[in-house]
Design a protein around this motif. Structure first.
Motif, PDB file in Angstrom:
ATOM      1  N   MET A   1       0.842  -1.124  -0.011  1.00  0.00           N
ATOM      2  CA  MET A   1      -0.026   0.017   0.016  1.00  0.00           C
ATOM      3  C   MET A   1       0.737   1.275   0.004  1.00  0.00           C
ATOM      4  O   MET A   1       0.586   2.104  -0.751  1.00  0.00           O
ATOM      5  N   LEU A   2       2.108   1.118   0.754  1.00  0.00           N
ATOM      6  CA  LEU A   2       2.932   2.246   0.718  1.00  0.00           C
ATOM      7  C   LEU A   2       3.482   2.742  -0.624  1.00  0.00           C
ATOM      8  O   LEU A   2       3.472   3.910  -1.241  1.00  0.00           O
ATOM      9  N   VAL A   3       3.710   1.358  -1.377  1.00  0.00           N
ATOM     10  CA  VAL A   3       4.076   1.649  -2.839  1.00  0.00           C
ATOM     11  C   VAL A   3       3.084   2.237  -3.531  1.00  0.00           C
ATOM     12  O   VAL A   3       3.405   3.234  -4.593  1.00  0.00           O
ATOM     13  N   VAL A   4       1.863   1.911  -3.492  1.00  0.00           N
ATOM     14  CA  VAL A   4       0.756   2.181  -4.404  1.00  0.00           C
ATOM     15  C   VAL A   4       0.555   3.707  -4.250  1.00  0.00           C
ATOM     16  O   VAL A   4       0.333   4.478  -5.005  1.00  0.00           O
ATOM     17  N   VAL A   5       0.424   4.183  -2.689  1.00  0.00           N
ATOM     18  CA  VAL A   5       0.005   5.443  -2.598  1.00  0.00           C
ATOM     19  C   VAL A   5       1.348   6.165  -2.942  1.00  0.00           C
ATOM     20  O   VAL A   5       1.126   7.469  -3.528  1.00  0.00           O
ATOM     21  N   SER A   6       2.487   6.015  -2.541  1.00  0.00           N
ATOM     22  CA  SER A   6       3.587   6.641  -3.376  1.00  0.00           C
ATOM     23  C   SER A   6       3.548   7.044  -4.611  1.00  0.00           C
ATOM     24  O   SER A   6       3.807   8.179  -5.267  1.00  0.00           O
ATOM     25  N   LEU A   7       3.271   5.899  -5.472  1.00  0.00           N
ATOM     26  CA  LEU A   7       3.015   6.009  -6.969  1.00  0.00           C
ATOM     27  C   LEU A   7       2.018   7.098  -7.409  1.00  0.00           C
ATOM     28  O   LEU A   7       1.960   7.961  -8.166  1.00  0.00           O
ATOM     29  N   SER A   8       0.932   6.964  -6.602  1.00  0.00           N
ATOM     30  CA  SER A   8      -0.190   7.953  -6.909  1.00  0.00           C
ATOM     31  C   SER A   8       0.150   9.337  -6.408  1.00  0.00           C
ATOM     32  O   SER A   8      -0.396  10.249  -7.166  1.00  0.00           O
ATOM     33  N   VAL A   9       0.775   9.580  -5.260  1.00  0.00           N
ATOM     34  CA  VAL A   9       1.059  11.002  -5.125  1.00  0.00           C
ATOM     35  C   VAL A   9       2.137  11.355  -5.953  1.00  0.00           C
ATOM     36  O   VAL A   9       2.060  12.625  -6.329  1.00  0.00           O
ATOM     37  N   ALA A  10       3.031  10.662  -6.440  1.00  0.00           N
ATOM     38  CA  ALA A  10       4.126  11.299  -7.365  1.00  0.00           C
ATOM     39  C   ALA A  10       3.394  11.521  -8.786  1.00  0.00           C
ATOM     40  O   ALA A  10       3.665  12.389  -9.356  1.00  0.00           O
ATOM     41  N   GLY A  11       2.383  10.699  -9.185  1.00  0.00           N
ATOM     42  CA  GLY A  11       1.613  11.067 -10.251  1.00  0.00           C
ATOM     43  C   GLY A  11       0.799  12.370 -10.002  1.00  0.00           C
ATOM     44  O   GLY A  11       0.972  13.276 -11.174  1.00  0.00           O
ATOM     45  N   ALA A  12       0.338  12.780  -9.034  1.00  0.00           N
ATOM     46  CA  ALA A  12      -0.519  13.830  -8.691  1.00  0.00           C
ATOM     47  C   ALA A  12       0.613  15.023  -8.981  1.00  0.00           C
ATOM     48  O   ALA A  12       0.075  16.139  -9.391  1.00  0.00           O
ATOM     49  N   ILE A  13       1.718  14.724  -8.067  1.00  0.00           N
ATOM     50  CA  ILE A  13       2.771  16.125  -8.210  1.00  0.00           C
ATOM     51  C   ILE A  13       3.248  16.154  -9.801  1.00  0.00           C
ATOM     52  O   ILE A  13       3.415  17.365 -10.001  1.00  0.00           O
ATOM     53  N   LEU A  14       3.626  15.194 -10.404  1.00  0.00           N
ATOM     54  CA  LEU A  14       4.044  15.379 -11.901  1.00  0.00           C
ATOM     55  C   LEU A  14       2.858  16.374 -12.590  1.00  0.00           C
ATOM     56  O   LEU A  14       3.298  16.961 -13.532  1.00  0.00           O
ATOM     57  N   MET A  15       1.744  16.042 -12.559  1.00  0.00           N
ATOM     58  CA  MET A  15       0.484  16.430 -13.480  1.00  0.00           C
ATOM     59  C   MET A  15       0.326  17.885 -12.725  1.00  0.00           C
ATOM     60  O   MET A  15       0.219  18.778 -13.728  1.00  0.00           O
ATOM     61  N   PHE A  16       0.192  18.246 -11.638  1.00  0.00           N
ATOM     62  CA  PHE A  16      -0.331  19.505 -10.868  1.00  0.00           C
ATOM     63  C   PHE A  16       0.688  20.348 -10.234  1.00  0.00           C
ATOM     64  O   PHE A  16       0.303  21.276  -9.540  1.00  0.00           O
ATOM     65  N   TYR A  17       1.840  20.051 -10.259  1.00  0.00           N
ATOM     66  CA  TYR A  17       3.099  20.605  -9.582  1.00  0.00           C
ATOM     67  C   TYR A  17       2.760  22.151 -10.175  1.00  0.00           C
ATOM     68  O   TYR A  17       2.705  22.526 -11.311  1.00  0.00           O
ATOM     69  N   ASN A  18       3.001  23.018  -9.183  1.00  0.00           N
ATOM     70  CA  ASN A  18       2.890  24.695  -9.349  1.00  0.00           C
ATOM     71  C   ASN A  18       1.558  25.076 -10.056  1.00  0.00           C
ATOM     72  O   ASN A  18       1.592  25.851 -10.710  1.00  0.00           O
ATOM     73  N   PHE A  19       0.446  24.276  -9.569  1.00  0.00           N
ATOM     74  CA  PHE A  19      -0.632  24.636 -10.150  1.00  0.00           C
ATOM     75  C   PHE A  19      -0.990  25.840  -9.849  1.00  0.00           C
ATOM     76  O   PHE A  19      -1.174  26.670  -8.591  1.00  0.00           O
ATOM     77  N   THR A  20      -1.803  26.800 -10.937  1.00  0.00           N
ATOM     78  CA  THR A  20      -2.188  27.953 -10.528  1.00  0.00           C
ATOM     79  C   THR A  20      -3.489  28.306 -11.540  1.00  0.00           C
ATOM     80  O   THR A  20      -3.261  27.681 -12.609  1.00  0.00           O
ATOM     81  N   LEU A  21      -4.542  28.890 -10.905  1.00  0.00           N
ATOM     82  CA  LEU A  21      -5.743  29.191 -11.864  1.00  0.00           C
ATOM     83  C   LEU A  21      -6.131  30.533 -11.486  1.00  0.00           C
ATOM     84  O   LEU A  21      -5.989  31.102 -10.575  1.00  0.00           O
ATOM     85  N   SER A  22      -5.795  31.269 -12.944  1.00  0.00           N
ATOM     86  CA  SER A  22      -5.992  32.666 -13.007  1.00  0.00           C
ATOM     87  C   SER A  22      -7.146  33.160 -14.006  1.00  0.00           C
ATOM     88  O   SER A  22      -7.885  32.100 -14.703  1.00  0.00           O
ATOM     89  N   LYS A  23      -7.491  34.271 -13.704  1.00  0.00           N
ATOM     90  CA  LYS A  23      -8.544  34.715 -14.651  1.00  0.00           C
ATOM     91  C   LYS A  23      -8.029  36.177 -15.171  1.00  0.00           C
ATOM     92  O   LYS A  23      -7.430  37.035 -14.647  1.00  0.00           O
ATOM     93  N   THR A  24      -8.673  36.124 -16.542  1.00  0.00           N
ATOM     94  CA  THR A  24      -8.010  37.359 -17.238  1.00  0.00           C
ATOM     95  C   THR A  24      -9.094  37.820 -18.002  1.00  0.00           C
ATOM     96  O   THR A  24      -9.648  36.886 -18.791  1.00  0.00           O
ATOM     97  N   ASN A  25      -9.780  39.030 -17.971  1.00  0.00           N
ATOM     98  CA  ASN A  25     -11.135  39.361 -18.495  1.00  0.00           C
ATOM     99  C   ASN A  25     -12.162  38.115 -18.345  1.00  0.00           C
ATOM    100  O   ASN A  25     -12.610  38.076 -17.358  1.00  0.00           O
ATOM    101  N   ASP A  26     -12.604  37.484 -19.597  1.00  0.00           N
ATOM    102  CA  ASP A  26     -13.657  36.750 -19.549  1.00  0.00           C
ATOM    103  C   ASP A  26     -13.032  35.112 -19.655  1.00  0.00           C
ATOM    104  O   ASP A  26     -13.763  34.271 -19.906  1.00  0.00           O
ATOM    105  N   ARG A  27     -11.854  34.728 -19.203  1.00  0.00           N
ATOM    106  CA  ARG A  27     -11.178  33.356 -19.297  1.00  0.00           C
ATOM    107  C   ARG A  27     -10.451  32.999 -18.039  1.00  0.00           C
ATOM    108  O   ARG A  27     -10.012  33.700 -17.409  1.00  0.00           O
ATOM    109  N   TYR A  28     -10.582  31.650 -17.850  1.00  0.00           N
ATOM    110  CA  TYR A  28      -9.699  30.960 -16.979  1.00  0.00           C
ATOM    111  C   TYR A  28      -8.632  30.512 -17.694  1.00  0.00           C
ATOM    112  O   TYR A  28      -8.462  30.128 -18.531  1.00  0.00           O
ATOM    113  N   ILE A  29      -7.376  30.544 -16.884  1.00  0.00           N
ATOM    114  CA  ILE A  29      -6.153  29.947 -17.439  1.00  0.00           C
ATOM    115  C   ILE A  29      -5.571  29.136 -16.388  1.00  0.00           C
ATOM    116  O   ILE A  29      -5.303  29.740 -15.086  1.00  0.00           O
TER     117      ILE A  29
END
Length: 526
Positions: free
Chosen positions: A268-296
């Motif tokens: 389970m430790l290995v499974v959870v570690s891989l899942s967490v690593a995948g989340a960090i790889l995909m969403f690292y330094n995540f920001t949601l911004s708004k400019t005028n009428d758009r989300y970025i």
């Protein structure tokens, strides 16, 4: 035909006005790396179906490693050659109101995309592009997925300015670019406001609560035998007797239980570690911004992604919670837009082009973001009405009784008591599943929005404006009709939503209200 210009020939940084010169141009040679890597990934996806054959011949591969190495090197050489050919045959032309792309080695294609058809503008920067600061810009349309345009390699500053230019044209509703506007965009950044950031702690929580490692474990299934033999050889090498470690004959039952528990915890430790690593790889330094009428949205560790979504094109908002999200008070917030065309192949649900995901936000953060996107919605204030309990009865009659009866009939001849117990367990489980599902189902609506709640162990909340509805239907089966029940089917540009076992009268009221609203409300769903 004039020979295309090479973007790499410019000695100084290129401007958007120079890019929009209505002349055919080539990519930078660094795009060969992109085409090669892309071909390798496509081959890897196809290779998934050959895993059983490879697993059966793994011993022969071990016996002839030189031949296997030559085959691998030969395949890699073919990929490099194909990457170079794709680079050579790829050309693009950017005008004031459209972009054209010619590409393909054996299968030629010519894409002609007017700017006004663009729905999304996305930037991505793979790790191998960062050395020379190149990016890939992808232009998604509201039509067929085959009409999407992608410029494989542009200098990142130029790609960002080109994105702003397209968004500016769309905002102004103009089809012809103005040179003065282009110069303005070249020289200034967009006025962005950061709405949300995700920390490493948030991403760890997201990895824990949204585990996708089971897909990886399933892909390894054909190799389990080889892995088992390899582990046995490794244990023998280090002097570890696995058979004695898990034997009830050589140890007390509580020792055996502790050993099994320790192995389960390690796995389970290995499974959870891989899942967490995948989340960090995909969403690292995540920001949601708004400019005028758009989300970025910007995120990514190895490959940086930038996705833009126009607020007016958001069709539905979803608050998704798995069971662990419910316990931790977290929400995965999704903004979904038009799904015309097909979902892209080889991408997970979180990377679909029609969705913008904000991972593992708190309930208060989710409510604030939903309020920003659709200020008049009141999801947090809704009191949901339950669907009919005959939803449970249907599950029992059409699934619980037949399945438990089949199991009882199969086992009864040899072990009637065991058959009765097994059939009862199956019947109880199906009844429990449908009871929990019924408890999660709920609906509510006001003059502007329809709200839906559903789930099983977790719970999802859906909120969509009535004026975005494309079609609404009244559906009633023969089982529902005597009890004056019906299913409400709502078709949006982002997909179809069903609410089963509602009072038929209320379904008709919602349909009439929706149709009246669509007649009087002329706002565009786009």
């Amino acid at each position: 035909m004039d020979s295309p210009k090479d973007l790499n020939t410019h000695g100084s940084p290129m401007r958007v006005t120079e890019l929009q010169n209505d002349e055919w141009q080539r990519l930078s040679p660094i795009s060969i790396v992109y085409f090669t890597v892309h071909a390798i990934f496509n081959f890897a996806n196809a290779l998934f179906y050959l895993i059983p054959a490879i697993a059966l011949n793994i011993s022969k591969i071990k016996e002839n490693p030189q031949i296997a190495l030559i085959v691998v090197l030969g395949i890699l050489l073919i990929f490099v050659i194909m990457g170079a050919l794709n680079y050579w045959f790829y050309r693009f032309k950017v005008g004031q109101s459209r972009i054209e792309i010619k590409q393909g080695v054996f299968k030629k294609s010519h894409i002609d995309l007017p700017f006004e058809r663009i729905q999304n503008v996305k930037l991505s920067q793979p790790i191998y592009y960062r050395i020379n600061d190149y990016s890939c810009i992808e232009l998604d349309t509201a039509g067929s997925a085959k009409q999407e345009a992608k410029i494989i390699a542009l200098k990142t500053p130029l790609a960002q300015k080109f994105r702003l230019k397209i968004l500016e044209n769309l905002a102004n509703g103009s089809r012809d670019g103005d040179p003065a506007d282009a110069n303005h965009v070249d020289g200034s950044g967009s006025d962005e406001v950061v709405l949300n950031r995700r920390s490493i702690r948030d991403l760890i929580i997201h990895g824990l609560t949204n585990n996708r490692i089971w897909i990886f474990l399933g892909a390894l299934a054909p190799f389990y035998n080889a892995i088992s033999e390899g582990l046995s050889e490794f244990f023998v090498t280090i002097g570890f007797d696995a058979q004695a470690y898990f034997s009830l004959e050589t140890q007390a039952w509580w020792e055996f239980g502790l050993h099994v528990l320790s192995v389960v915890m390690v796995v389970m430790l290995v499974v959870v570690s891989l899942s967490v690593a995948g989340a960090i790889l995909m969403f690292y330094n995540f920001t949601l911004s708004k400019t005028n009428d758009r989300y970025i949205r910007r995120s990514g560790l190895l490959t940086k992604h930038e996705v833009s979504m126009k607020l007016s094109r958001i069709q539905i908002m979803v608050q998704a919670q798995d069971w662990l999200d419910v316990l931790l008070g977290r929400v995965n917030l999704l903004f979904e837009q038009n799904t015309s065309g097909a979902v892209r192949n080889n991408q997970g649900s979180e990377q679909m082009a029609n969705k913008l995901l904000v991972p593992s936000v708190t309930l208060s953060e989710s409510q604030a973001l939903m309020k920003d996107a659709m200020p008049t919605q009141r999801l947090s204030e809704q009191v949901f009405s339950a669907i009919s309990k005959r939803y449970i009865l249907r599950g029992i009659l059409f699934l619980g009784l037949p399945l438990s009866g089949i199991i009882f009939a199969i086992i009864y001849q040899n072990k009637p008591i065991v058959a009765l117990i097994a059939a009862s367990i199956v019947f109880a489980l199906i009844t429990l599943i449908y009871s929990i599902s019924w408890k999660r189902w709920g609906f509510s609506y006001d003059t502007d929005y329809i709200y839906v709640r559903k789930g099983f162990l977790g719970v999802d909340y859906y909120c969509f404006p009535i004026h975005k509805v494309q079609q609404v239907q009244f559906k009633q089966s023969s089982f529902m009709r005597p009890y004056r029940l019906a299913t409400l089917k709502v078709v949006l540009a982002s997909g179809v939503k069903h609410i089963p076992y509602m009072p038929a009268k209320e379904v008709q009221e919602i349909i009439n209200m929706t149709l009246d609203r669509l007649v009087t409300d002329k706002r565009s769903w786009m």
